[in-house]
Design an enzyme around this catalytic site. Structure first.
Site, PDB file in Angstrom:
ATOM      1  N   GLU A  38       0.682  -1.126  -0.037  1.00 46.24           N
ATOM      2  CA  GLU A  38      -0.072   0.033   0.018  1.00 46.24           C
ATOM      3  C   GLU A  38       1.078   1.408  -0.134  1.00 46.24           C
ATOM      4  O   GLU A  38       0.461   2.239  -0.662  1.00 46.24           O
ATOM      5  CB  GLU A  38      -0.876   0.150   1.116  1.00 46.24           C
ATOM      6  CG  GLU A  38      -2.215  -1.013   0.931  1.00 46.24           C
ATOM      7  CD  GLU A  38      -2.894  -1.121   2.368  1.00 46.24           C
ATOM      8  OE1 GLU A  38      -4.008  -1.019   2.601  1.00 46.24           O
ATOM      9  OE2 GLU A  38      -2.293  -1.471   3.296  1.00 46.24           O
ATOM     10  N   SER A  85      32.171  20.216  21.403  1.00 45.25           N
ATOM     11  CA  SER A  85      32.370  18.963  21.582  1.00 45.25           C
ATOM     12  C   SER A  85      32.277  18.744  22.940  1.00 45.25           C
ATOM     13  O   SER A  85      31.820  19.816  23.761  1.00 45.25           O
ATOM     14  CB  SER A  85      33.839  18.486  21.122  1.00 45.25           C
ATOM     15  OG  SER A  85      34.602  18.582  22.051  1.00 45.25           O
ATOM     16  N   LYS A 118      25.443   8.259  24.397  1.00 44.02           N
ATOM     17  CA  LYS A 118      26.353   8.914  23.719  1.00 44.02           C
ATOM     18  C   LYS A 118      26.274   8.162  22.135  1.00 44.02           C
ATOM     19  O   LYS A 118      27.023   7.057  22.091  1.00 44.02           O
ATOM     20  CB  LYS A 118      27.849   9.200  24.120  1.00 44.02           C
ATOM     21  CG  LYS A 118      28.599   9.778  23.255  1.00 44.02           C
ATOM     22  CD  LYS A 118      30.031  10.263  23.975  1.00 44.02           C
ATOM     23  CE  LYS A 118      30.444  11.657  23.098  1.00 44.02           C
ATOM     24  NZ  LYS A 118      30.989  10.991  21.997  1.00 44.02           N
ATOM     25  N   ARG A 139      29.160  18.458  11.341  1.00 43.54           N
ATOM     26  CA  ARG A 139      29.856  19.424  12.676  1.00 43.54           C
ATOM     27  C   ARG A 139      30.959  20.265  11.865  1.00 43.54           C
ATOM     28  O   ARG A 139      31.285  21.274  12.292  1.00 43.54           O
ATOM     29  CB  ARG A 139      29.905  18.459  13.767  1.00 43.54           C
ATOM     30  CG  ARG A 139      30.668  19.230  14.723  1.00 43.54           C
ATOM     31  CD  ARG A 139      30.754  18.431  16.136  1.00 43.54           C
ATOM     32  NE  ARG A 139      31.537  18.969  17.086  1.00 43.54           N
ATOM     33  CZ  ARG A 139      32.748  18.913  17.468  1.00 43.54           C
ATOM     34  NH1 ARG A 139      33.353  18.001  16.740  1.00 43.54           N
ATOM     35  NH2 ARG A 139      33.460  19.403  18.266  1.00 43.54           N
ATOM     36  N   GLU A 178      22.730  12.941  15.577  1.00 45.87           N
ATOM     37  CA  GLU A 178      23.556  11.917  15.162  1.00 45.87           C
ATOM     38  C   GLU A 178      23.186  11.183  14.059  1.00 45.87           C
ATOM     39  O   GLU A 178      21.918  10.545  14.239  1.00 45.87           O
ATOM     40  CB  GLU A 178      24.186  11.073  16.340  1.00 45.87           C
ATOM     41  CG  GLU A 178      25.627  10.676  16.223  1.00 45.87           C
ATOM     42  CD  GLU A 178      26.756  11.448  16.605  1.00 45.87           C
ATOM     43  OE1 GLU A 178      26.269  12.746  16.780  1.00 45.87           O
ATOM     44  OE2 GLU A 178      27.739  11.137  16.621  1.00 45.87           O
ATOM     45  N   LYS A 320      32.213   8.185  29.329  1.00 46.10           N
ATOM     46  CA  LYS A 320      32.277   6.761  28.395  1.00 46.10           C
ATOM     47  C   LYS A 320      32.582   5.313  28.733  1.00 46.10           C
ATOM     48  O   LYS A 320      33.098   5.260  29.747  1.00 46.10           O
ATOM     49  CB  LYS A 320      33.904   7.179  27.954  1.00 46.10           C
ATOM     50  CG  LYS A 320      34.196   8.500  27.140  1.00 46.10           C
ATOM     51  CD  LYS A 320      33.204   8.651  25.608  1.00 46.10           C
ATOM     52  CE  LYS A 320      34.104   7.914  24.515  1.00 46.10           C
ATOM     53  NZ  LYS A 320      35.003   8.623  23.617  1.00 46.10           N
ATOM     54  N   CYS A 432      36.251 -16.998  -6.903  1.00 43.69           N
ATOM     55  CA  CYS A 432      35.999 -18.230  -7.784  1.00 43.69           C
ATOM     56  C   CYS A 432      35.138 -18.086  -8.760  1.00 43.69           C
ATOM     57  O   CYS A 432      34.150 -17.696  -8.568  1.00 43.69           O
ATOM     58  CB  CYS A 432      35.640 -19.506  -6.749  1.00 43.69           C
ATOM     59  SG  CYS A 432      35.483 -21.134  -7.569  1.00 43.69           S
ATOM     60  N   CYS A 437      31.077 -24.301  -8.404  1.00 41.06           N
ATOM     61  CA  CYS A 437      31.854 -24.521  -7.305  1.00 41.06           C
ATOM     62  C   CYS A 437      31.018 -25.194  -6.250  1.00 41.06           C
ATOM     63  O   CYS A 437      30.042 -24.407  -5.866  1.00 41.06           O
ATOM     64  CB  CYS A 437      32.748 -23.496  -6.818  1.00 41.06           C
ATOM     65  SG  CYS A 437      33.581 -23.674  -5.487  1.00 41.06           S
TER      66      CYS A 437
END
Ligand code: IVH
Length: 677
Positions: A38, A85, A118, A139, A178, A320, A432, A437
């Site tokens: 649809e 940053s 993050k 950025r 991001e 982090k 190949c 094969c």
């Protein structure tokens, strides 16, 4: 050039709104309301109208997400406000110090904190003017980035036009966020890239960044990218009422932007620490890669009071996670032959635990990877894994070499069939060349029966391999002509297994739909989603085989790589023979959304639209009846609709159907159609 009449203009506007609405349901909310068929129908109607009336052209039309001509290079773009940053904390002690410092600067006031993951992608600012996307830029160095508007327009979950939320649409809105690629999509992309000899990306972030920085927007359009918003730059008009980070995020979400679903408010610094620990545990299971948590002072007023250094704000900190890496020894390199014949080197490692999982093998992608990383057998290496991404060898620890390490010599013949291998110019994959094969055949068969193919439950990969090795399966078509007695000759194949096997094959034959079959063929670059797009657009395999590259590229999700690959597949003589066998087996499903079941299909190719209520039948029952007879049910009125079934209290669609001069039938005529009386 004809100029569009008012009703066409209104229809186009409506279609664009509807398509964007369904895009949002699909890509942002993961909760589609209509079937792919649809959706494709709406999309095609819009494409068709835009082609016929070029004066309706609008860069914000959802059809423009397929990308345009390649650019020479990117223009630069100066951000209205600098994109800062973040300072990093590598452990929770640093977080405690940071939050204590914040309280001190705020003279004892303890703020609440907005926390979100993050995201490990590419930072982009998207500028909306009066609700319409006007510019998107990377950025860059924080002040000046690259204008990547044309590529960003192809990101499916990014609204081209904002949805008017409670407060209305802001005059100016600079959204920051991001661009990411999910781990699963990343793995699939890399597999495709390695097979075709394209660039293999080191991680989802590189893949996302590489796709957005592509000069050819059609390539960007073919990459599975998403944009997740985490903040704003300048805001003017309706949304400038926002007083907290929480209001910003809720506001963005209300305007149609996707935000990280894990984002939330924490009342104290301790809660932030808890959140950090919890997300670290959940990290593996998340769809996208994250490398920590970002904590932001919630109040925008307090953010202002805290200010920023030249590099980063004093009101936010990135906490982090530890890296998902470990050291081990590279014991050996072995070669696997895939279904397209590509020779893939695989690292055999001394087993090592990374993020709770034992790793003993890692893909090395291709010959160039081994050479560019100068990996040698016996090396100490850094290995990394994240989520469901296949483990990778990051680099060798050159300083720890003893001199006993051995260079790996890439084979000059196929390790499975002994046949010659070649590397085409511009390709990274050594292949190949032998179409028969055993390795290629086996992998192709395993794919054919898998979930990504015809999903033949009861036909296991192990048996498919054994039967192929024994010479019983030389082509996927052989799966449908297996002899029960021959099967029973195999050790371990009892009567029950044999019957299951044959039943599964029989069911697949009867039930296969075009999307499943196209995906099962294992055409390079054509995964399940693209197969659905192709199946929705074409009648059957013949029609698809006859399609030209330009025509294919007009479809959503189909870029130049896919189009060329589809052409190459159907141009191959052996593949044509395979199609002929499918046809002889009546494995010949119809496309355009028809549900294939191999039975009589008197309504094949016919499109039905229902409006109003039918006296003796529910809408879903009516739909099932139409589909079981090979027809298709659509929800948009267009000239492609064959029958408009008008029940009681039929509404606006009926009026439009009349305008278009479509065939309109009542409940009784519909009954006659589906019962054949
Ligand atoms: S806030 C002033 N939130 O991290 C605050 N950034 O090291 C600026 N990033 O370039 C950013 N996820 O690309 C923020 N939830 C998140 C983030 C995030 C990823 C990136 C962003 C920025 C970099 C800063």
């Amino acid at each position: 050039m004809p100029s569009a009449p008012d009703e066409v203009m209104a229809r186009v506007r409506r279609l664009r709104r509807e398509i964007e609405y369904h895009n949002r349901r699909y890509y942002v909310l993961d909760d589609p309301e209509i079937s792919d068929a649809e959706y494709d129908e709406l999309f095609r109607e819009l494409l068709d109208l835009e082609r016929r009336f070029p004066d309706l052209d609008d860069p914000n039309s959802p059809t423009r997400r397929v990308g345009g001509e390649p650019a020479e290079g990117f223009e630069t773009y100066s951000h209205g406000l600098a994109m800062f940053s973040l300072d990093n904390a590598m452990d929770l002690d640093s977080w405690q110090e940071f939050s204590a410092r914040v309280s001190k600067v705020l003279a004892g006031e303890t703020p609440d904190w907005w926390v979100d993951p993050k995201l490990d992608g590419l930072a982009v600012e998207v500028v909306y003017r009066s609700g319409a996307l006007s510019v998107a830029a990377t950025r860059g160095d924080g002040r000046v980035g690259e204008d990547v508007t044309r590529n960003m327009r192809t990101v499916r979950n990014l609204p081209l036009v904002l949805e008017p939320a409670g407060v209305g649409v802001p005059e100016l809105l600079e959204v920051r966020g991001e661009v990411v690629m999910s781990k699963a999509e990343f793995a699939a992309l890399n597999e495709r890239q390695a097979e075709s000899g394209g660039k293999v990306f080191a991680n989802p972030r590189n893949a996302a960044a590489g796709s957005i920085r592509q000069l050819d927007p059609r390539v960007a359009a073919s990459r599975p990218l998403r944009f997740l918003a985490y903040g704003v730059g300048r805001v003017a008009g309706a949304a400038s009422e926002w007083r907290t980070q929480e209001e910003v995020m809720r506001g963005l979400s209300g305007l149609g932007l996707a935000v990280p679903p894990q984002a939330r408010l924490c009342a104290t610094a301790e809660e932030v620490a808890e959140y950090f620990k919890r997300l670290m545990d959940e990290r593996e299971a998340l769809a996208v890669e994250i490398d920590g948590v970002v904590a932001k002072v919630n109040s925008l007023e307090l953010q202002k009071r805290l200010g920023e250094t030249s590099r980063s704000p004093r009101w936010a900190l990135a906490l982090k996670f530890p890296a998902h890496q470990a050291q081990t020894a590279l014991r050996d390199i072995v070669i696997q032959v895939g279904r397209t014949g590509a020779l893939t080197p695989v690292a055999e490692l001394d087993p090592v635990r990374i993020a709770g999982v034992e790793v003993s093998r890692a893909t090395l992608h291709n010959q160039d990877e081994i050479e560019s990383k100068d990996l040698r057998i016996g090396d100490r290496v850094i290995v990394q894994r994240a989520g469901d991404v296949i483990p990778q060898v990051v680099r060798a620890l050159i300083d720890e070499r003893t001199g006993l390490e051995k260079k790996f010599v890439f084979p000059v013949s196929c390790p499975v069939c002994g046949g010659p291998v070649t590397r085409l110019p511009g390709e990274a994959a050594v292949r190949c060349n032998n179409l028969s094969c055993p390795a290629r055949l086996e992998q192709g068969l395993v794919h054919f029966v898998s979930k990504a193919g015809l999903d033949m439950q009861g036909v296991g990969a192990r048996w498919v391999r054994r039967l192929a090795q024994a010479g019983l399966l030389r082509s996927p078509a052989d799966l449908f002509t297996l002899d029960r007695d021959r099967l029973l000759e195999f050790e371990g194949m009892g009567e029950k297994s044999a019957d299951n096997f044959l039943r599964a094959a029989g069911q697949a034959l009867a039930r296969a739909d075009l999307a499943g079959l196209v995906s099962a063929l294992g055409i390079r670059h054509v995964g399940e989603r693209t197969a659905r797009v192709l199946a929705a657009a074409y009648e059957d395999l013949d029609a698809l085989a006859a399609a030209g590259e330009e025509e294919l590229m007009a479809l959503p999700d189909v870029g130049p790589e896919v189009a060329a690959s589809v052409r190459a597949f159907f141009g191959n003589e052996r593949n044509q023979e395979l199609l002929a066998r499918f046809r002889a087996l009546h494995l010949w499903p119809r496309g355009g959304g028809a549900a294939g079941d191999g039975r009589a299909r008197p309504l094949a190719g016919k499109k039905f639209l229902f409006t109003g209520t039918l006296p003796a039948m529910s809408r879903s029952e009516a739909r099932a009846r139409v589909e079981s007879l090979g027809g298709e049910v659509v929800s948009a009125v267009s000239k492609r609709v064959d029958y408009v079934v008008a029940g009681d209290e039929a509404g606006g669609k009926l009026a439009r159907a009349r305008e278009l001069g479509l065939e309109i039938i009542g409940a009784q005529a519909f009954n006659e159609l589906i019962t054949g009386n």
